[in-house]
Design a protein around this motif. Sequence first.
Motif, PDB file in Angstrom:
ATOM      1  N   UNK A   1       3.325  26.826  -9.687  1.00 22.75           N
ATOM      2  CA  UNK A   1       4.622  26.393 -10.187  1.00 22.75           C
ATOM      3  C   UNK A   1       4.861  24.928  -9.911  1.00 22.75           C
ATOM      4  N   UNK A   2       6.097  24.500 -10.117  1.00 21.44           N
ATOM      5  CA  UNK A   2       6.504  23.115  -9.860  1.00 21.44           C
ATOM      6  C   UNK A   2       7.771  23.106  -9.024  1.00 21.44           C
ATOM      7  N   UNK A   3       7.815  22.179  -8.072  1.00 23.56           N
ATOM      8  CA  UNK A   3       9.011  21.917  -7.280  1.00 23.56           C
ATOM      9  C   UNK A   3       9.559  20.574  -7.742  1.00 23.56           C
ATOM     10  N   UNK A   4      10.748  20.583  -8.341  1.00 20.92           N
ATOM     11  CA  UNK A   4      11.411  19.367  -8.805  1.00 20.92           C
ATOM     12  C   UNK A   4      12.327  18.883  -7.687  1.00 20.92           C
ATOM     13  N   UNK A   5      12.107  17.655  -7.223  1.00 17.47           N
ATOM     14  CA  UNK A   5      12.872  17.065  -6.131  1.00 17.47           C
ATOM     15  C   UNK A   5      13.709  15.932  -6.703  1.00 17.47           C
ATOM     16  N   UNK A   6      15.020  16.005  -6.502  1.00 25.12           N
ATOM     17  CA  UNK A   6      15.942  14.983  -7.009  1.00 25.12           C
ATOM     18  C   UNK A   6      16.503  14.159  -5.861  1.00 25.12           C
ATOM     19  N   UNK A   7      16.868  12.901  -6.131  1.00 24.58           N
ATOM     20  CA  UNK A   7      17.404  12.045  -5.073  1.00 24.58           C
ATOM     21  C   UNK A   7      18.850  12.363  -4.718  1.00 24.58           C
ATOM     22  N   UNK A   8      19.506  13.223  -5.514  1.00 27.96           N
ATOM     23  CA  UNK A   8      20.900  13.564  -5.266  1.00 27.96           C
ATOM     24  C   UNK A   8      21.154  14.996  -5.714  1.00 27.96           C
ATOM     25  N   UNK A   9      22.359  15.460  -5.435  1.00 26.39           N
ATOM     26  CA  UNK A   9      22.778  16.770  -5.920  1.00 26.39           C
ATOM     27  C   UNK A   9      23.675  16.559  -7.123  1.00 26.39           C
ATOM     28  N   UNK A  10      23.368  17.257  -8.196  1.00 30.57           N
ATOM     29  CA  UNK A  10      24.150  17.169  -9.427  1.00 30.57           C
ATOM     30  C   UNK A  10      23.860  18.413 -10.249  1.00 30.57           C
ATOM     31  N   UNK A  11      24.742  18.740 -11.187  1.00 28.07           N
ATOM     32  CA  UNK A  11      24.414  19.845 -12.085  1.00 28.07           C
ATOM     33  C   UNK A  11      23.122  19.508 -12.829  1.00 28.07           C
TER      34      UNK A  11
END
Length: 181
Positions: A68-78
């Motif tokens: 699978x893939x783990x998507x990592x974002x720099x912030x929390x957002x919808x």
Amino acid sequence: PLMVQAISAGSPVALFLSLVMLAGCANATAKKQALNVGSASLNVEIMSTQVDRARGMMYRKHLGANNGMLFVYPDSAPRSFWMKDTPLPLSIAFVNKRGKILRIRDMTPLSVTPVKSVVPAAYAIETNRGWFESNGVQVGGWRFESESGRILSTREINTLTERLEALTVAEALRRTNAASG
């Protein structure tokens, strides 16, 4: 290494995420990590740059049973994902910055209908459709722990994410310099 606990059908299920990149590895294969859920293991590719997150699983025709893939974002957002140009049937889990699984949804191949987190999410995990259900992973949460069992703070989790992104950027710069030099 980073220990993670998932709440699954009311019972804690141990997870283990090995962050090899934090140990100093900065090559293309270092973006692949093992995420163990109880006795099942999910091998994830870490998508931490905007370009990687935008590409995601597009055009892939095969995904291994426990990949699978783990998507990592720099912030929390919808967050919103679609399946345009993605022929694989997938499931997605949206996860907040504290590691709580907020929502799990199945996604339809090649659909342009958005699948939304509904609430702010800092991470998303995509894998084969049904993987979460067949492995007992449900909405309810993860809690991130150190190897010693100490709960990691949001700040510590964010620091780990920043280090991961810095190593990704450093690798991109190294490749650019090597190609131009």
